[in-house]
Design an enzyme around this catalytic site. Structure first.
Site, PDB file in Angstrom:
ATOM      1  N   CYS A 119      -3.214  -6.800   1.507  1.00 40.41           N
ATOM      2  CA  CYS A 119      -2.914  -8.235   1.436  1.00 40.41           C
ATOM      3  C   CYS A 119      -1.744  -8.544   0.514  1.00 40.41           C
ATOM      4  CB  CYS A 119      -4.152  -9.002   0.984  1.00 40.41           C
ATOM      5  SG  CYS A 119      -5.531  -8.808   2.112  1.00 40.41           S
ATOM      6  N   HIS A 262      -1.962 -15.907  -1.667  1.00 39.80           N
ATOM      7  CA  HIS A 262      -2.611 -15.209  -0.550  1.00 39.80           C
ATOM      8  C   HIS A 262      -3.857 -16.002  -0.168  1.00 39.80           C
ATOM      9  CE1 HIS A 262      -4.640 -12.347   1.867  1.00 39.80           C
ATOM     10  NE2 HIS A 262      -5.502 -11.983   0.940  1.00 39.80           N
ATOM     11  N   ASN A 292      -8.299 -15.276   6.505  1.00 37.62           N
ATOM     12  CA  ASN A 292      -7.464 -14.332   5.747  1.00 37.62           C
ATOM     13  C   ASN A 292      -6.768 -13.399   6.741  1.00 37.62           C
ATOM     14  OD1 ASN A 292      -6.494 -12.163   4.275  1.00 37.62           O
ATOM     15  ND2 ASN A 292      -8.281 -11.999   2.958  1.00 37.62           N
TER      16      ASN A 292
END
Ligand code: UT7
Length: 339
Positions: A119, A262, A292
């Site tokens: 990520c 993020h 996500n």
């Protein structure tokens, strides 16, 4: 780390693009598969829907769309791109998907490769591309963050399957003058001691080869995640690294136009914003629609906010990526946009 010094060029962010798959999976639909419900997922994460790659799309097709839109916004010819970095943990080809994207974009003069940092991948790739521009003879780069975690989720594990979606986002970076530099500062970090909090590991199946020799079969286990540990890590380390950057850059948090983190969990975004007293209307969030999307979240959110007019030229953006590795990083950016 502060950059650049006066005798090196700056980096301008001049274009963005993004793409998500057409198939939407809602919380209610997930409840048909695992024991969960819409209110639990919304309250604990802020997520309502996620987009999942189905039959007619691939990660490569999303990356090409995102990259092409970024090139268009920047007003470039594809042949003028020098570098393409694809940040992904889920390439269509383990030997590298960047070169296929390069070919399909018609960026015939660009060198292209993949970079893996889960990520945090987009931020790591952005900083990497900036070094090529700053130190080398490259002028233009496309940085793509993209992931297809839907292929690697255990869809029967309600603790993790609710979180993730697929997507791709891209930015166009260009060499500029020191005065116009848009990468004001950055810091990247890793802590491999905590690697077991979040994994997409190769399986350890050994098959017989000849006589007493064996080989390891190439396949991967589904994502394994200790959600609470990752949560604790994020709410501790993201504020710490952002604080470090702001202090070393002599920038007050009140000067930040947009907090672009993020997109992992709305509670993480709110907690970081509160730590710096950043009003929630300055916190960019599209978690509710995409979940996500791993390396894609930051450029996907950036592109949405650029295209709907929230992010404007010279806006100061504090960004931070974090995730498996464990890895994390932050950067202070000034959006330039097309000239
Ligand atoms: O890019 C980085 C990727 N990872 C992350 O960002 C993960 C960060 N962590 C998180 O976002 C949160 O830890 C989660 C959303 C994953 C979980 O939220 P939580 O508030 O930490 O929940 P929990 O794991 O402590 O579980 C609380 C309860 C448990 O029940 P009991 O043991 O208290 O009876 C779980 O079994 O909620 C239960 N639970 C669920 N219930 C309904 C866990 N998942 C679900 C679910 N639906 N999907």
């Amino acid at each position: 780390m502060l950059e650049p010094s006066r005798n090196v060029p700056g980096i301008a962010l001049v274009g963005s693009g993004s793409a998500v798959p057409s198939q939407t999976l809602s919380n209610e639909e997930l409840g048909l598969r695992v024991e969960t419900n819409d209110s639990w997922i919304r309250e604990r994460t802020g997520i309502a829907n996620r987009q999942i790659i189905g039959k007619d799309e691939t990660l490569t097709s999303l990356c090409c769309k995102a990259g092409s839109l970024a090139i268009q916004m920047a007003g470039w010819e594809p042949e003028s791109v020098d570098l393409i970095i694809l940040a992904t943990s889920t390439p269509d080809d383990l030997f590298g998907t960047g070169p296929e994207i390069q070919g399909k974009l018609g960026a015939t003069n660009a060198v292209a490769f993949d970079l893996t940092a889960a990520c945090s991948g987009f931020l790591f790739a952005l900083v990497t591309a900036a070094q090529f521009i700053k130190n080398g003879d490259m002028n233009r780069a496309i940085v793509i963050g993209a992931d297809q975690l839907s292929s690697w989720i255990d869809w029967d594990d309600r603790r993790s399957c609710i979180l993730f979606g697929d997507g791709a986002g891209a930015v166009a970076l260009e060499k500029t003058s020191y005065e116009k530099n848009g990468l004001l500062s950055f810091k990247l970090k890793s802590d491999g001691r905590k690697r077991n909090c979040l994994n997409l590991k190769q399986s350890t199946d050994h098959l017989s080869l000849v006589k007493d020799k064996s080989h390891q079969k190439g396949s991967y286990l589904p994502i394994q995640m200790n959600g609470q540990e990752v949560y604790k890590f994020a709410v501790k380390e993201v504020p710490a690294i952002l604080d470090l950057l702001l202090k070393s850059s002599n920038i007050e948090s009140s000067s930040i136009d947009w907090l672009l983190l993020h997109q992992a969990n709305q509670r993480i975004l709110d907690s970081v914003a509160d730590r710096f007293s950043i009003p929630h209307e300055k916190v960019l969030s599209n978690l509710s629609e995409y979940g996500n999307t791993s390396a894609a979240t930051i450029p996907l959110m950036l592109d949405e906010a650029v295209r709907d007019g929230r992010i404007n030229t010279n806006n100061l953006i504090a960004t931070s990526g974090f995730g498996a590795g464990l890895s994390w990083g932050a950067a202070l950016l000034r959006w330039q946009g097309p000239s």
